[in-house]
Design a protein around this motif. Structure first.
Motif, short mmCIF file in Angstrom:
data_model
loop_
_atom_site.label_atom_id
_atom_site.label_comp_id
_atom_site.label_asym_id
_atom_site.label_seq_id
_atom_site.Cartn_x
_atom_site.Cartn_y
_atom_site.Cartn_z
N ARG A 85 78.17 88.93 -1.74
CA ARG A 85 77.95 90.10 -2.60
C ARG A 85 76.46 90.28 -2.91
O ARG A 85 75.91 91.37 -2.83
N GLU A 86 75.81 89.18 -3.26
CA GLU A 86 74.39 89.25 -3.63
C GLU A 86 73.53 89.70 -2.44
O GLU A 86 72.67 90.55 -2.56
N ARG A 134 85.54 84.65 -8.15
CA ARG A 134 85.01 84.68 -6.78
C ARG A 134 84.56 83.29 -6.36
O ARG A 134 84.10 82.50 -7.19
N GLU A 189 83.39 87.80 -11.80
CA GLU A 189 82.56 86.80 -11.12
C GLU A 189 83.23 85.43 -11.06
O GLU A 189 83.17 84.73 -10.06
N GLU A 236 81.70 84.00 -1.71
CA GLU A 236 81.88 85.44 -2.02
C GLU A 236 80.75 85.95 -2.89
O GLU A 236 80.29 87.08 -2.73
N ASN A 237 80.27 85.11 -3.81
CA ASN A 237 79.12 85.52 -4.63
C ASN A 237 77.87 85.72 -3.78
O ASN A 237 77.11 86.66 -3.98
N LYS A 253 69.72 85.46 -8.71
CA LYS A 253 71.03 85.73 -9.35
C LYS A 253 72.13 84.82 -8.84
O LYS A 253 73.29 84.96 -9.22
N VAL A 254 71.78 83.92 -7.91
CA VAL A 254 72.76 82.95 -7.41
C VAL A 254 72.17 81.55 -7.55
O VAL A 254 70.94 81.40 -7.52
#
Ligand SMILES: C[S@@+](CC[C@H](N)C(=O)[O-])C[C@H]1O[C@@H](n2cnc3c(N)ncnc32)[C@H](O)[C@@H]1O
Length: 249
Positions: A14-15, A6, A3, A10-11, A172-173
């Motif tokens: 992905r999420e 990234r 993680e 990018e996070n 989660k972000v």
């Protein structure tokens, strides 16, 4: 990739790919449609207009817009849906095959993949608070909006609706939590004019036995909906006409 190595984009990709694969893209229509329809009425969309749907997800709002701008004396209005999740973009394209006036593009709000001075209107539903660099996103929006173009940023997470703060820790972000007044200041700082906001309640019924993981209780969810989403509206100035007292040589 670990993680830490990234980028923030990018996070996010992905999420939201994970959300899309879990079917959340389509489900969001149920959660956001009521407040979005009220926003669309304020947008006063006209046939022939060019519209950006930023953070379009599975594209349900993009399709609503496409119908409203489709055919007109000034030609075929177009809608461009941009999203950082390539999986959302894939789903949006698959669901929009019959539309000739929609284009979905994979890209980030921090580098909007489109030409400058293009869009008459812009809608962004439940996306703006995820943008890691909101200043950069606003600079990009300023670039791609046409002179006098009008933006409509609709968000459910903002400081003035205290109930919305209950789900920040569950995401989660990272997200931004600003007040309406702070957003107004931010938009003005980026040279947008006619900056205003309203709160848009969600008046869909919530059954008493509704199970919510995002709120402490169904009562809190109902209060959150009553208080409503924040709709920010702003225009790009018309640079074609010089400001009073200013001469262009
Ligand atoms: C909560 S969803 C809302 C999707 C859609 N507007 C709707 O109401 O169904 C947030 C969307 O914003 C997108 N998004 C998040 N950060 C983004 C960024 N930096 N650039 C472009 N899209 C982004 C996500 O991929 C996701 O599809």
């Amino acid at each position: 990739m670990p993680e830490k190595s990234r980028t923030p984009d990018e996070n996010l990709q992905r999420e939201f790919n994970r959300w899309a694969e879990a079917g959340e893209g389509e489900k969001m229509e149920g959660h956001h449609r009521n407040i979005t329809e009220k926003t669309l009425r304020r947008m006063d969309l006209r046939p022939g207009e060019r519209v950006l749907d930023l953070g379009c997800g599975s594209g349900w709002a993009t399709r609503l817009i496409a119908r409203l701008v489709a055919d007109g004396p000034e030609g075929f209005g177009q809608v461009v849906g941009v999203d950082i999740s390539d999986e959302m973009i894939r789903q949006a394209r698959a669901a929009s095959k019959e539309f000739e006036n929609i284009m979905y593009v994979w890209g980030s709000a921090t580098q909007i993949p489109w030409e400058e001075n293009f869009f008459d209107k812009m809608l962004s539903v439940e996306s703006f608070y995820y943008y890691p660099d909101q200043d950069r996103a606003l600079a990009e929006l300023f670039r791609v909006m046409a002179p006098r173009g009008r933006m409509f940023i609709l968000i459910n997470l903002y400081r003035d609706n205290e109930y919305s703060l209950q789900w920040v820790d569950k995401l989660k972000v990272p997200v931004h939590v600003r007040s309406a007044a702070e957003y107004v200041e931010l938009l003005r700082k980026h040279m947008f004019e006619k900056v205003e906001y309203v709160q848009i309640p969600d008046d869909t019924p919530t059954p008493d036995d509704y199970v919510t993981k995002s709120f402490h209780s169904v009562e809190d969810l109902k209060a959150f909906k009553r208080q409503g989403a924040l709709l920010l509206m702003a225009s790009k100035p018309d640079f074609r006409s010089p400001a009073p007292g200013y001469t262009v040589y």
